[in-house]
Structures are given as C-alpha cells and as structure tokens.
Design a protein around this motif. Structure first.
Motif, mmCIF file in Angstrom:
data_model
loop_
_atom_site.group_PDB
_atom_site.id
_atom_site.type_symbol
_atom_site.label_atom_id
_atom_site.label_comp_id
_atom_site.label_asym_id
_atom_site.label_seq_id
_atom_site.Cartn_x
_atom_site.Cartn_y
_atom_site.Cartn_z
ATOM 1 N N ILE A 70 9.908 9.797 2.665
ATOM 2 C CA ILE A 70 10.563 8.650 3.203
ATOM 3 C C ILE A 70 9.458 7.736 3.930
ATOM 4 N N ILE A 120 6.225 7.018 1.563
ATOM 5 C CA ILE A 120 6.790 5.449 0.720
ATOM 6 C C ILE A 120 6.490 4.341 1.294
ATOM 7 N N PHE A 121 7.282 4.526 2.803
ATOM 8 C CA PHE A 121 7.046 3.419 3.461
ATOM 9 C C PHE A 121 5.779 2.843 4.071
ATOM 10 N N THR A 167 3.788 1.339 1.044
ATOM 11 C CA THR A 167 4.186 -0.010 0.924
ATOM 12 C C THR A 167 3.739 -0.967 1.846
ATOM 13 N N LEU A 168 3.771 -0.618 3.079
ATOM 14 C CA LEU A 168 3.309 -1.133 4.162
ATOM 15 C C LEU A 168 1.801 -1.491 4.033
ATOM 16 N N ILE A 206 0.218 -1.556 1.310
ATOM 17 C CA ILE A 206 -0.336 -2.643 0.290
ATOM 18 C C ILE A 206 0.011 -3.982 0.704
ATOM 19 N N GLY A 207 1.155 -4.044 1.286
ATOM 20 C CA GLY A 207 1.548 -5.402 1.883
ATOM 21 C C GLY A 207 0.839 -6.004 2.886
ATOM 22 N N LEU A 208 0.245 -5.165 3.856
ATOM 23 C CA LEU A 208 -0.507 -5.982 5.072
ATOM 24 C C LEU A 208 -1.787 -5.852 4.780
ATOM 25 N N GLY A 213 -3.673 -7.414 2.765
ATOM 26 C CA GLY A 213 -4.485 -8.690 2.483
ATOM 27 C C GLY A 213 -5.375 -8.743 1.401
ATOM 28 N N VAL A 250 -4.455 -8.617 -1.647
ATOM 29 C CA VAL A 250 -3.939 -9.169 -2.585
ATOM 30 C C VAL A 250 -4.108 -10.867 -2.443
ATOM 31 N N VAL A 292 -3.215 -14.095 -4.767
ATOM 32 C CA VAL A 292 -2.808 -14.778 -5.977
ATOM 33 C C VAL A 292 -2.728 -16.044 -5.760
ATOM 34 N N ARG A 295 0.778 -18.589 -10.098
ATOM 35 C CA ARG A 295 2.311 -18.176 -9.866
ATOM 36 C C ARG A 295 3.242 -18.418 -10.739
ATOM 37 N N LEU A 325 5.536 -15.472 -11.961
ATOM 38 C CA LEU A 325 6.270 -14.930 -10.763
ATOM 39 C C LEU A 325 7.576 -15.666 -10.695
ATOM 40 N N LEU A 342 14.004 -11.289 -7.641
ATOM 41 C CA LEU A 342 14.177 -9.705 -7.211
ATOM 42 C C LEU A 342 15.754 -9.313 -8.038
#
Lengths: 927, 75
Positions: B7, B10-11, B14-15, B17-19, B21, B23, B25, B30, B33, B40
């Motif tokens: 757990i 994975i978290f 993800t975090l 990847i998200g934060l 920056g 990325v 696009v 878009r 998307l 979703l």
C-alpha cells in the motif's frame, strides 16, 4: 474525428477543439459547448490560437472529476436493472426454491442553480425475493429436506425445507461427518462435504434517496450531500463532504472526501426458524412485539478518502485513491445462523471406535463489533489512437482487521464505433481471503444442555413454578429440600435443573456467511451506448459473474459448496438537458419564454393518461409519472360499512369462512412516459411501469379457530411486493385540430411484463402460496386500451373530456385468472391562475368488473382479498389539480402537475377496503 | 506486513509521479484526454449498478465509500 498526431501545431489545435465540439456530444457536451461559446464570444479580440488554448483548459474540469462529479452537464437519467442469481448447488437435494432476483429502478438528475452551483439527486428502489442461504451444515446432516406433497400425480417433492436445528449428525472419532443410507439407515462413508441451507423469502423493498449541492471554482470543487435508505428492517442515514483541488495547470487533481453513515437495524426474526435458533448472545437486543421477535441494533460507519488524478502524457492518465472506513456496532446479518455441532466429550473420549452423535444447533452469528478497512485503488487510462479507443486498467487492494484481504483487477475497452454508438467490453477478476472467524460450521466439545449437579455430585431439581428453590434426591429417589427435609412431590411440578452450554468455550466471533469465505470471482460484460438524438442517449449493460472457491488467489477450493453465478442486465435512458437546447445558460431566453404558451397546448390534469399530443413532427417528450393510492379504514360491502362477523360469514365463500381482513394497502406506481411524434397527426408512446405495494392484515373478530396445517398470518409484519409492472405502448392519432378544439384517439396495448405469480414465503412449515390478487404486479394478460380525448381552450379557460377503457384480450393469465375490464369517463375544467400555473377540477366515473376465474395453484384463502368476487366496482371521484410550466430561465419547458383524487362514492363488488384517495404527480419535458 | 508495504509503495509511487511536475502536456495537446472514452468513469450508471452488486456479494472495502450509500442489501 480528432487526429491527435497534429496536436502540437497551433493551427491544427483550433480544429481539434472545434471538431471536438461537433463529434463528442455524449459526456463532454456541456464542456465542449462551453468551449465553443467562449470561442465565439471572444473571437473579435483574441487570436484563434489563444481561444483554442482557453477552450482546451476549459475542457479539463470535466476530465478530472471523480465519478461522483463526472456528470457535470444538467442531466436526467432513468435506469432499470435486474439481478438474477443461478440456482445454488444442493448436491442433489430436490429444490424448487426460486433463486434470488432483484429489480432495481434508479432515477437521478443534476440541475444548475447558478453558473457554478448545482443540485443533484438520485432515487433508487430495489425489490428482491428468492431463496437465500441462512447457514451451512454438513451434507450428511441433511439440512435441506425435501418436502413431500400429495398432488394429483402422486406424492412428489414440492420444495425443500431448511432444517437448521434439533437435528443430529453421525461423526467418526475424528469428527468427520458420516453419511447414512436413507433407506436402510446403514452407515456409509465419511462425507466431508458441506451444503448451504436455503430459506425462501417474500419480496422486500428498499428505497434510497440522495440529495447534494456542489459548487465549482476555477481550480476547485466542493460537494455536500446526504440521504437515507429505508428497508423494513434496516434504516440508514448518511451525509458526506467531498472536494477537489486542481494544480499544475490542471494536470494534477487532488480529491478528498469524508462521510458518516448511521444505521438502525430492526429485524423481525424468521417465524419458522426463530424457535430453533439460540439467541442468548443477543438476548438484550431482542424484544417481543405482537407475536414477533425483533432484533435491534445500531451501527456507525466513518469513511475518509484521498485521491490523486494525474495526466501523464497527452494520451494517458493515472488515478490513485486510498480509502479508510471505520465501522462499529451491530455488523451481523440478523438472518444468518451458525451451525454448531455439540459433541459430548465424555462420549468422545470413552476409548471406543463406534460413531458418535453430534447435536446440531443453530446460533445467531457473532461478528466483531469493530471493523477497520483500508482500500487503495489505481486506474490507468490509455488512449489507443489506432482505434480511437481507450483502455482502462484498474487494480484495487483492500485489507481489514477481520483478516479479509482482497485483490481486484479489471480492464475496460471503450470503443466508439460510429453513428453515436459506443461499445465497452469489460472483464474483472476478484479474490478475497476468508475472515478469521469464518467457518462453514463449528464443533464444540460440550453438551448443548446439561443437568446441573450440586457440590456433592447430586443432580439438582427445581419446581417449574418456583425455580429459585433447589431440591435433590436421596438414595431412595425421594425429593428433599436444601435442609434435608422430605418434600411432597405431588404438590410441585418437579424438573431437572439444566444449564445451557458454556458460551465461553465457543469462539468469540463466528459466521458462516459465504460472503466472508475465501473465494475468487470472474466476471465479464459489455455496455452499449447509443446517442439517438442530440442530448438523448440509450445505454444497455450486461454482466455475467461467476464465483468459485477454486479461483481464490493462493489457496482455495475448500468452499466449493458456496459457488454460484449471477447475471445483471440493465437499460438506461440518459437526457442531457443542456444539449436539448431548452435550458442552456447564457442563451437568449426570450424565444423560449414564448414557446410554452404559443406552441404548446394546455396540459390535462395529472391523473389523465394519454391526454395530449405533440404537435411538431420530430418532437420528443420524456416524462415521469408517479401515483400513490391509499386504501385503509373500514371494510365495505357494496356502498356500506360491514362488521367483522359479516365478513367472516360472507366475505370469502360458501365453504370457507374468512379469518383475516386487510387493515391497509398502499400502492405506488412509477411510470416513464416516452413520446415521439413521427408526424403532425401521429404520436407513439411507450410507458414502462414500476410498482410497489404494501399491505397488512388483522385477525377478524369471530373468526374460526386456527386449524393445524393451514396458513395463518402471524406477527406484526405486513407484506410487500414490487418490481416491474405492465408496459404500455400506444399510438395516438389526431382527429380534429381547429383553434380552441382538439380531438385525438389513442389505441394502446398493455404487455404483461408484471409478474402475476408472486408467492408468500413458507411460514410455520406451511406454504404461503400465491400472494393476494391485488398484490400481484400486473394483469398478466395482453390488454387493449382505447381512449378518446377532447380538449378545448379559450383565453384563460381550458376544458376537456375523455372516455377510456381496458379490455383484457385473453381468458386467463398464467396464474389462471384475469382482471375485470375497465371503463372510465372523465371531464375537467381548468383556469390559468397565472401565465404558468393552471388549477383544475375534474370528475370521474369508473366501472371495473370482478376478477374472472381463479388462481390455478395454491393460495391460502385467508380473507376477502383472496376471492375473485371481491374486486372491482363503480367509483365516483373528484380530482383537484395544479399544472405548472416553467416559463423561462434555466428550467424553461419543464412541466409539473399534481392532482389529488378524492373518492366521493364507492359501490364495491363484494367486500373490499375503503378507498381513501390517490395522488398523481407528473413531470415532463419536451424537445 | 507485506500488505502495508505494498500500500505504502503504490501510494508513494503515485504521489511522486503526481507531484514531480515532470509531466507537461500543453493545453492544445489535451484533445484526446477530453474524449468521452477517456473519462475516469465513462459509464457512471453502470458503475453504480456493479458496485452495488459487488458490495452485496463481496467483503472488500471501497475507496468510494465516502460517497455515501446505505442499506443492507441483505440478500
């Protein structure tokens, strides 16, 4: 079609946006329309590229919403779904119990209150019936016993009866169940198999409503909602707050939510099983009322979750969520029992090898009072440009302190296939470990009940009338009291003092609910979506699910007796109110303000069906019609009240006296009105119905005494039925249409989609048989429904008249009877109080024939409602109504009407409950 | 515990990847998307039905629990 390969070029990107306005009207409509609106309004001052950029940014809020927020356009959805389980494997025991079926009606909507504030609601009603497992026992113990019935063709198996207690099972010295030959009672082999013990259930209904308010900001959203769910035995209320924050030019969104649910359980324990179930662990929660035992409990659930959505590339995004749930209180299923086999340790350890007898008892299941669950899920979505499709891959992991770890994998392929069609196949695999306290059944090495002895080893005796005083027997078997004095036994009611088993020797928690067992499940299905016109989409879904113990990850295979499968089929109608061009914000509203009065005629009162037509070819109308009717109070014979003795003597038949009579019966009917005008003079209409009813009975004064083996209604619980009713299709033809006067004719058919073979559950080992005529859900026959309607209007006045009828076109339905034909004449007058509000008064005369023929299979015949002659009659009613049409603004074009129908005079056929009135409410929307 | 580790892993992944920056696009990239198939939840009505059925037949926890709901589904 969008060509993503050119996306980086500015000139192309504006095409991209414009194209997306035209090509993707399904879910993204409001956003892309908004994008287009921005495009046109600002075109004079800014460059195309900048507009495109702005538009693209505006597209994103819709993209990054959680499912709860996903439908951001003003919309209304109707959905019907059926869940059908396959028969459980009882290892060859004859079983005619119907497997579980659930019918679910769902309606939901989202409406803009302001540009950024929306109101959403949803309503769900589900009705289920069928056989449900109540426990698991060794197959050798013969838990599902065939019920033999004496029929015309000899003695046959008519059902399976759950025997959950007072039953014995032979065991070897290692506590393996032994099978005994049913004919000669000779012992056969060890039989380690277990089997589910099934019990049937009468239909039950659950209603759930949710209401919510949401507000959007440029880079945030907040949603507050709450609602309730109501079942006869389970009431819950819930509320929650959730929100979203966008970062990083909306490439990243963080979502959060928190909720609380409070539930109140008030379960009426099974009349049949309750006397045999050991309930001592819950004795403080059980109260007796009106002959029923009611188990009370409370439960609280707190949840919180946090999520992240991240755009990875221009073709991929990722979502991850973590959720935590804390629950406490009564988390048992009050209808599930644990089979405990009590083995006398003295016999087990007597050093012999002969089989021993296990004493099989049923105990209410016991689960921990606290549960903490954590779940985490991730979803990856990839655009597949070669097919213009999207692949959705999901994985979820959950764990809790009951020991249940689960893994879920799923994949969806969302494939647009042109002409407004979208096809989505999906597959899912699920696996769970068993709860730590799950067992198919338990052994306990003690006797269920034992005789108590005193400190000297002498058996203790008590007087049943005064159990506090203890006695023993001397060596001559004379009864003596505690002071050693002889007692005259003839004056007492002497019994051995017994003690029940020691609950401390049982595990603290135990359940044989197969949902807490270890298993794996594989399911697959398909969703088909079709845009039939702008803003109107149809959706159909099908899924097949199979559960198998052997599919559990890692281990498994031991619980194969609980394997089962089900399928779910559903159909939905989805209306996007913004694309239907009536309530689009920011538009010039003046033309719409005129339209209700100029183009549309005045609507008839709410209680009138097939009362109006659409005027323009290609027009479409969707409506919802609700009717609630009440009968209660006095029993009537003809037009007069009758007393109980008259009902007993005359209400049933010459050979049968009545024993019960209804105290009330309420009926609620939900109808969807879908109307389309292929031509100016011709409309077609489809009306699926969904209904639910509830009633209760009382014992008649002066009734004959109960006879063993004959169905009696007992306890405080009434009956409920509900599900799909009959479906009407109609063709409406305009005959006269001159200024101020219109006449149309409607020729309708009613298809027998409502069930007419609903049964009451077995009670007290006696079959309930078919439920009363009036509680069945349809007519069961194909019916012809003609009607002729006249409507006129002059200035603020409107008036009309209608004659209609129902002619049954078959002699009998599949249960052997047919409802009486109906004729109705009605006339009304209306006056416009304001430009948008009309008041109406209506008079109606209805005559309906009695039921013809009779049930062709067993019905308990306990009261007037079970006899065909006690249906129909002549009725005179007055209706008072209000019709409103919203003249402008966001909700322009929505019509609402209400009507209360008050009975004025009734002349019933036979003996019937008094009619108290009916409320009709309709909503409709044309485009 | 292995599950806890998974757990957390994975978290955190993800975090990060998200934060991070990392990325980027651009708005005009878009288009794909924004397509309905990339939503979703492309079929929310279907999801509700399925979640209710799974919830009444399986013992797993949900990450959607805060959206509310109630009732026993005791069949």
């Amino acid at each position: 079609m969008v060509n993503n390969k050119k996306g980086s070029h500015r000139g192309d990107s504006s095409h991209l946006i414009v194209d997306s306005c035209q090509s993707y009207p399904i879910k993204i409509t409001s956003v892309s329309t908004l994008a287009c609106a921005t495009f046109s309004e600002s075109s004079t001052t800014t460059s195309k590229a900048l507009q495109a950029l702005t538009s693209a940014a505006l597209v994103l809020p819709g993209l990054l919403l959680t499912p709860a927020h996903a439908s951001d356009a003003d919309r209304i959805n109707f959905q019907f779904s059926r869940y059908q389980e396959g028969k459980r494997d009882l290892f060859g025991v004859p079983n005619n119990l119907k497997p579980i079926t659930a019918d679910v009606l769902h309606g939901s909507g989202i409406f803009s209150l302001t540009d950024r504030t929306k109101f959403n609601f949803s309503y769900t009603q589900d009705t289920w019936s069928g056989a449900t497992p109540i426990t698991i026992s060794p197959l050798a113990a013969n838990g599902n016993r065939p019920i033999l019935g004496n029929t015309a063709t000899g003695i046959t198996t008519v059902g399976a009866s759950p025997i959950i207690n007072n039953s014995q099972v032979l065991l070897d010295r290692d506590l393996n169940p032994l099978r005994q030959d049913s004919q000669n009672h000779q012992l056969m082999n060890k039989d380690p198999r277990s089997v589910m013990v099934l019990s049937s259930a009468s239909p039950e209904t659950r209603n759930q409503a949710n209401f919510g308010l949401s507000r959007e900001w440029n880079e945030a959203a907040l949603n507050v909602s709450g609602g309730f769910s109501r079942e006869r035995d389970y009431k819950s209320n819930f509320g929650n707050v959730s929100g979203r924050l966008d970062f990083n030019q909306k490439l990243t969104s963080v979502k959060f939510g928190s909720g609380y649910t409070s539930s109140n359980i008030s379960a009426i324990l099974d009349h049949d099983a309750s006397p045999y179930i050991t309930k001592t662990a819950f004795s403080r929660q059980i109260e007796s009322r009106g002959g029923s035992e009611i188990l009370q409990g409370n439960r609280h659930d707190w949840t919180g979750n946090l999520g992240l959505t991240q755009v990875l590339t221009k073709n991929a995004l990722l979502e991850a969520n973590i959720g935590y749930t804390h629950s406490n209180g009564y988390m048992e299923n009050p209808y599930k029992v644990m089979t405990v086999i009590f083995v006398d340790p003295a016999v087990l350890n007597n050093n012999q090898t002969t089989p021993i007898t296990g004493d099989m008892r049923a105990l209410l299941e016991q689960r921990p009072n606290v549960r903490n669950q954590v779940a985490i899920n991730t979803k990856y979505i990839q655009y597949i440009s070669a097919f213009d499709a999207a692949l959705h891959l999901g994985y979820r992991l959950s764990t809790d302190d009951w020991g249940i770890n689960t893994h879920t994998f799923d994949a969806n392929w969302v494939q647009p296939i042109g002409s407004g069609w979208t096809l989505t196949p999906r597959i899912r695999y699920y696996s769970q470990d068993a709860a730590g306290f799950y067992n198919p059944y338990l052994f306990s090495q003690q006797t269920y009940r034992r005789n108590e002895v005193d400190s000297l080893g002498r058996q203790i005796w008590i007087d049943a009338k005064n159990p506090n005083i203890q006695y023993v027997r001397d060596s001559s078997f004379n009864l003596i009291d505690q002071n050693g004095n002889l007692v005259n036994e003839a004056l007492l009611n002497v019994q051995p003092k017994t003690a029940s088993f020691d609950a401390g020797k049982l595990p603290e928690n135990f359940s044989s609910d197969h949902r807490l067992a270890g298993f794996g499940a594989l399911s697959g299905g398909v969703t088909l979506n079709k845009m039939i016109m702008k803003g109107v989409a149809l959706e159909a879904g099908f899924e097949y699910y199979t559960r198998a113990s052997s599919m559990q990850l890692g281990s498994g295979g031991r619980n194969g007796f609980a394997d089962f499968d089900y399928y779910v089929a559903n159909a939905a109608l989805k209306l996007d109110l913004e694309s239907t061009n009536l309530s689009m914000p920011g538009r010039n509203l003046s033309q719409h303000q005129d339209s209700p009065t100029h183009h549309q005629h005045k609507a008839p009162p709410a209680g009138i069906m097939f009362g109006h037509m659409l005027d323009k070819p290609g027009d479409f109308m969707v409506g919802y019609r609700f009717m609630h009717s009440w009968t209660n109070g006095n029993m009537m014979h003809g037009a007069h009240k009758v007393n109980d003795q008259t009902i007993v003597d005359q209400g049933c038949s010459d050979t049968t006296l009545c024993r019960f009579t209804p105290t009330y019966m309420n009926m609620r009917m939900h109808m969807l009105d879908i109307m389309y005008a292929p031509a100016k003079w011709w409309n077609i209409m489809l009306m699926p119905t969904f209904m639910d009813m509830d009633m209760n009975l009382r014992t008649l004064a002066g009734r004959p005494a109960p006879v063993p083996g004959v169905h009696e209604h007992q306890g405080i619980a009434g009956h409920e039925t509900g599900a799909v009713g009959d479906t009407m299709i109609s063709s409406l033809v305009k005959l006269i249409d001159i200024p101020g006067h219109r006449v149309h004719m409607s020729l309708g058919l009613s298809a027998p989609t409502g069930k007419v073979d609903l049964q009451l559950r077995r009670l007290f080992q006696i079959d309930g048989g078919l439920i009363h005529f009036g509680m069945q859900l349809g007519s069961g026959t194909w019916d012809f429904m003609p009607n002729l309607t006249y409507a006129g209007e002059y200035n603020r006045w409107s008036w009309g008249a209608q004659v209609n009828g129902i002619k049954r076109m078959e002699n009998q339905n599949k249960s052997g009877y047919r409802l009486g034909d109906v004729f109705q004449a009605t006339t009304w007058g209306g006056y416009d109080l304001t430009r948008w509000l009309t008041a109406s008064v209506r008079g109606a005369y209805t005559v309906q024939g009695a039921i013809h023929r009779d049930f062709n299979s067993f019905n308990a015949r306990i009261g007037p409602m079970d006899f065909p002659a006690n249906y129909g009659g002549q009725f005179w009613d007055i209706g008072l109504g209000l019709n409103a049409i919203i003249p402008g603004g966001r909700f322009a074009g929505n019509r609402f009407s209400f009507e209360w129908v008050q009975p004025v005079r009734n002349d019933f056929n036979g003996f019937q409950l008094e009619r108290k009135g009916a409320l009709s409410a309709t909503w409709s929307y044309r485009f | 515990m292995l599950i806890r580790k998974i757990i957390t892993g994975i978290f955190m992944l993800t975090l990060s990847i998200g934060l991070s920056g990392c990325v980027s696009v651009a708005a005009w990239e878009r288009g794909n998307l924004a397509k309905p198939q990339m939503a979703l939840d492309p079929h929310p009505l279907q999801s509700t039905v399925r979640m209710h059925n799974y919830g009444s037949r399986e013992a797993a926890a949900s990450t959607h629990s805060a959206e509310g709901g109630g009732g026993c589904g005791c069949y």
